[in-house]
Design a protein around this motif. Structure first.
Motif, PDB file in Angstrom:
ATOM      1  N   ASN A 224       0.799  -1.221   0.000  1.00 41.50           N
ATOM      2  CA  ASN A 224       0.000   0.000   0.000  1.00 41.50           C
ATOM      3  C   ASN A 224       0.828   1.265   0.000  1.00 41.50           C
ATOM      4  OD1 ASN A 224      -2.269  -1.498   0.034  1.00 41.50           O
ATOM      5  ND2 ASN A 224      -2.673  -1.282   2.213  1.00 41.50           N
ATOM      6  N   PHE A 226       2.844   4.471  -0.761  1.00 42.24           N
ATOM      7  CA  PHE A 226       2.952   5.402  -1.886  1.00 42.24           C
ATOM      8  C   PHE A 226       4.111   6.366  -1.681  1.00 42.24           C
ATOM      9  CE2 PHE A 226       1.556   9.566  -3.707  1.00 42.24           C
ATOM     10  CZ  PHE A 226       1.840   9.252  -5.026  1.00 42.24           C
ATOM     11  N   VAL A 241       1.233   1.367  -7.237  1.00 43.41           N
ATOM     12  CA  VAL A 241       0.524   2.535  -6.703  1.00 43.41           C
ATOM     13  C   VAL A 241       1.031   3.843  -7.336  1.00 43.41           C
ATOM     14  CG1 VAL A 241      -0.125   3.752  -4.618  1.00 43.41           C
ATOM     15  CG2 VAL A 241       0.016   1.291  -4.594  1.00 43.41           C
TER      16      VAL A 241
ATOM     17  N   LEU B 167      -4.353   5.327  -1.362  1.00 46.50           N
ATOM     18  CA  LEU B 167      -4.476   6.106  -2.598  1.00 46.50           C
ATOM     19  C   LEU B 167      -5.600   5.547  -3.467  1.00 46.50           C
ATOM     20  CD1 LEU B 167      -2.987   8.430  -4.191  1.00 46.50           C
ATOM     21  CD2 LEU B 167      -2.071   6.583  -5.556  1.00 46.50           C
ATOM     22  N   PHE B 278      -1.928  11.917   3.984  1.00 45.98           N
ATOM     23  CA  PHE B 278      -1.218  12.345   2.793  1.00 45.98           C
ATOM     24  C   PHE B 278      -1.888  11.809   1.520  1.00 45.98           C
ATOM     25  CE2 PHE B 278       2.379  10.720   0.014  1.00 45.98           C
ATOM     26  CZ  PHE B 278       2.430  11.852  -0.760  1.00 45.98           C
ATOM     27  N   GLU B 279      -2.041  10.500   1.424  1.00 47.63           N
ATOM     28  CA  GLU B 279      -2.549   9.909   0.197  1.00 47.63           C
ATOM     29  C   GLU B 279      -3.921  10.449  -0.219  1.00 47.63           C
ATOM     30  OE1 GLU B 279      -1.007   7.859   2.420  1.00 47.63           O
ATOM     31  OE2 GLU B 279       0.198   6.366   1.353  1.00 47.63           O
ATOM     32  N   VAL B 282      -3.700  13.505  -2.320  1.00 50.16           N
ATOM     33  CA  VAL B 282      -3.299  13.234  -3.696  1.00 50.16           C
ATOM     34  C   VAL B 282      -4.463  12.595  -4.445  1.00 50.16           C
ATOM     35  CG1 VAL B 282      -1.656  11.997  -5.140  1.00 50.16           C
ATOM     36  CG2 VAL B 282      -0.928  12.944  -2.972  1.00 50.16           C
TER      37      VAL B 282
END
Lengths: 293, 343
Positions: A224, A226, A241, B167, B278-279, B282
């Motif tokens: 997961n 990123f 990702v 994400l 954070f993700e 984005v």
């Protein structure tokens, strides 16, 4: 629980069941919706006319002649080389899990068996390290890695992910090893084993349930991630990702959003399988830390 | 365990943590003291038929040479910490002296990038965490009342939002709330406002991100509470019933006290995880309306032609300080407990 404390009024049952059903819809419908939509064209998935087009596939019928289309998948996997990202993810994730479990079992075992004060301090330090936002660490790596030409390679990302994984792995395995009675390895040592031999012949055969559970969470963290993979890997070595994120940045062309949708569904599929097969381990892992307070 | 064997067992793991977690923090600190080189400018005079013009251009080679000689940049001390993009002392002071009232002052400070991100990060952390705990407890109570056969599948579907890549999870929701997606379109019909967009206004963006955060983390607290509910002793429940406690009273005075240690655990994990949000920013492309500390670091590092290492490192340092402040109560408590055990 016995029936006496379980009995409840009809209205309460309806309310609580309704609530659970509502939650289940919230939790699962987005995935089903995206899975279904990934076989449509963009005109249906983002329908200007009517959102129900995404269900019926009106534009998909017109554009491709069938109710379902694999264009998104074809574009993502073949044209945009998503297979390469998948391969990279596989390498990164497997290597990360194997290495971090190897280091973690040794360390976790040591922490569980040492009664000294420094073991406690190490665990506390690990907790603080666990709380560090990954991107702050990445900002520490980037410049040195550029200077030493380490940037962009898979091994770099792997070792960084292993390190970021360590605090969590240590905590988890430490609590699992605490559950294995001390007497086992100590009696082996009385019989003349060295500490490592005791670990090798007595502890390793019984530690697998804990290791598998911890491995699942290491897998999830690596899969997961990123922040690390997105910043430390070059275009060629991108994992899934960051690849999906890059689809969004570059593909404003009609139809290409569907590449991202298809890629998202592809990347979610292994996670589904994981939960399906290892649900029990995931649940026990989540609660392992909690029950011990 | 002897010190010596302890050392050899822990060495690989400790080395990994020191090299890639502790050392980077040092590296971040060092980097935060430096700032990028100024570009070397050369002024050349271009003389044409219509007179001479002075043209300023960047001497790429000289700049490159300087960067190679000192890759860190030039020393700036704590200058980066107090500039406009970080703590912005000068700007805050100016806002204080010129502001009419507290609201005006807050508005001005919130325009500064660092404070804007800090506010969102804190708001996210302290709004999402309690909601996650409440929702998780509610789901756990609901699922616990289900027939046994249904519990397994329910847990399976409940785990999905948590297990999915952040994400990806945020992208899936983002596509659905798009004005042309199912939720976005439905909301437009519901509120009878064809221009309604969850992406346009800051408030709605914030709410969207909070909702995502709760959706993503609720399964975690649900699972923990669900496991906790299995350990509530039957005797105490029955005793409470015999004493005439209503269902609500039993929940309030028997179940909840049993859950307190779990709440502490979930809160600790959630505070750590939510502070690094954070993700979703984005994924939801929300950076125009909501930025977090992690996101501004990412943005500095990703800079198109020049990466602002100094600036990113400074924000990282400030974030680390934030994490430490957040963790202090927990660490103090654990330390006290440990000492009590030792005695």
């Amino acid at each position: 629980m016995s029936l006496a404390t379980q009995r409840r009024s009809a209205s309460l049952i309806i309310f609580s069941t309704g609530f659970v059903i509502l939650w289940l819809c919230l939790a699962s419908l987005p995935f089903l919706w995206t899975l279904w939509g990934s076989f449509k064209v963009q005109g249906d998935f983002f329908s200007k006319a009517d959102w129900s087009y995404a269900l019926t596939g009106v534009r998909t019928q017109i554009e491709t002649g069938a109710a379902f289309t694999g264009d998104g998948y074809f574009g993502a996997w073949i044209e945009q080389e998503f297979w390469r990202a998948t391969l990279n993810t596989a390498i990164v994730v497997i290597a990360t899990v194997v290495i971090s479990l190897t280091l973690g079992t040794l360390g976790g075992y040591a922490l569980a068996r040492s009664g000294y004060r420094y073991a406690f301090w190490l665990l506390m330090a690990a907790l603080v390290f666990r709380a560090m936002p990954h991107i702050t660490l990445v900002s520490g790596y980037l410049l040195p890695f550029f200077q030493w030409n380490l940037w962009g390679h898979l091994p770099t990302a792997i070792i960084v992910l292993v390190a970021i994984n360590q605090p969590f792995t240590l905590w988890m395995l430490h609590s699992f090893f605490l559950n294995i009675p001390k007497d086992m390895d100590e009696s082996a040592m009385v019989d003349g084993c060295t500490r490592f031999q005791a670990f090798r012949h007595v502890i390793i055969p019984v530690m697998w349930p804990g290791v598998i559970t911890t491995g699942l969470f290491s897998f999830l963290l690596a899969y997961n991630d990123f922040a690390v993979t997105g910043m430390l890997l070059s275009q060629q070595n991108q994992t899934m990702v960051p690849k999906i994120a890059s689809f969004l940045g570059t593909t404003q062309v009609e139809g290409n959003v569907m590449f991202a949708v298809a890629a998202v569904v592809s990347a979610t599929a292994p996670l589904f399988a994981l939960v399906m097969f290892f649900q029990r381990q995931i649940v026990s892992g989540l609660t392992a830390g909690a029950v011990k307070g | 365990m002897k010190h010596r064997s302890f050392f050899w067992f822990i060495l690989p793991s400790l080395a990994a943590m020191l090299l890639f977690i502790a050392l980077p923090i040092v590296s971040v600190f060092v980097q935060s003291l430096f700032v990028e080189h100024e570009q070397v400018l050369v002024v050349t005079e271009n003389c044409g038929p219509f007179g001479c013009k002075q043209v300023t251009s960047v001497d790429v080679e000289a700049t490159q040479a300087m960067v190679e000689k000192a890759p860190l940049g030039r020393f700036n001390g704590f200058g980066t910490y107090i500039n406009r993009n970080h703590l912005a002392f000068a700007e805050v002071a100016a806002a204080w002296s010129s502001a009419q009232g507290l609201g005006d002052f807050a508005g001005k400070v919130m325009n500064l990038p660092f404070y804007k991100a800090l506010l969102f990060t804190l708001a996210y952390t302290f709004i999402v965490t309690p909601l996650v705990i409440l929702l998780g407890l509610a789901i756990a109570l609901g699922v616990n009342a289900l027939p046994k056969m249904l519990k397994g599948p329910t847990i399976f579907f409940s785990l999905l939002p948590m297990i999915v890549t952040p994400l990806i999870g945020s992208l899936i929701l983002f596509w659905m709330i798009d004005a042309q997606g199912i939720i976005g379109a439905s909301l437009q019909i519901l509120f009878d406002d064809p221009d309604l967009s969850l992406k346009a206004s800051p408030t709605l963006t914030w709410i969207t991100l909070f909702v995502y955060g709760v959706w993503h983390s609720a399964p975690f607290s649900f699972i923990v509470f669900y496991a906790g509910l299995q350990t509530v002793p039957e005797d105490t429940m029955e005793a409470a019933m015999i004493d005439g406690a209503t269902r609500w009273q039993r929940l309030r005075y028997v179940v909840v006290p049993y859950m307190t240690p779990l709440v502490t655990f979930i809160m600790l994990m959630q505070l750590m995880d939510n502070f690094r949000v954070f993700e979703p920013i984005v994924g939801f492309s929300a950076s125009a309306n909501a930025t977090s500390l992690s996101w501004i670091i990412y943005n500095d590092l990703r800079g198109q032609d020049t990466q602002l290492f100094g600036s990113a490192a400074t924000t990282s340092m400030l974030t680390i300080v934030g994490v430490c402040i957040l963790l202090t109560p927990v660490l103090l408590r654990t330390w006290r407990e440990f000492n009590r055990k030792a005695v």
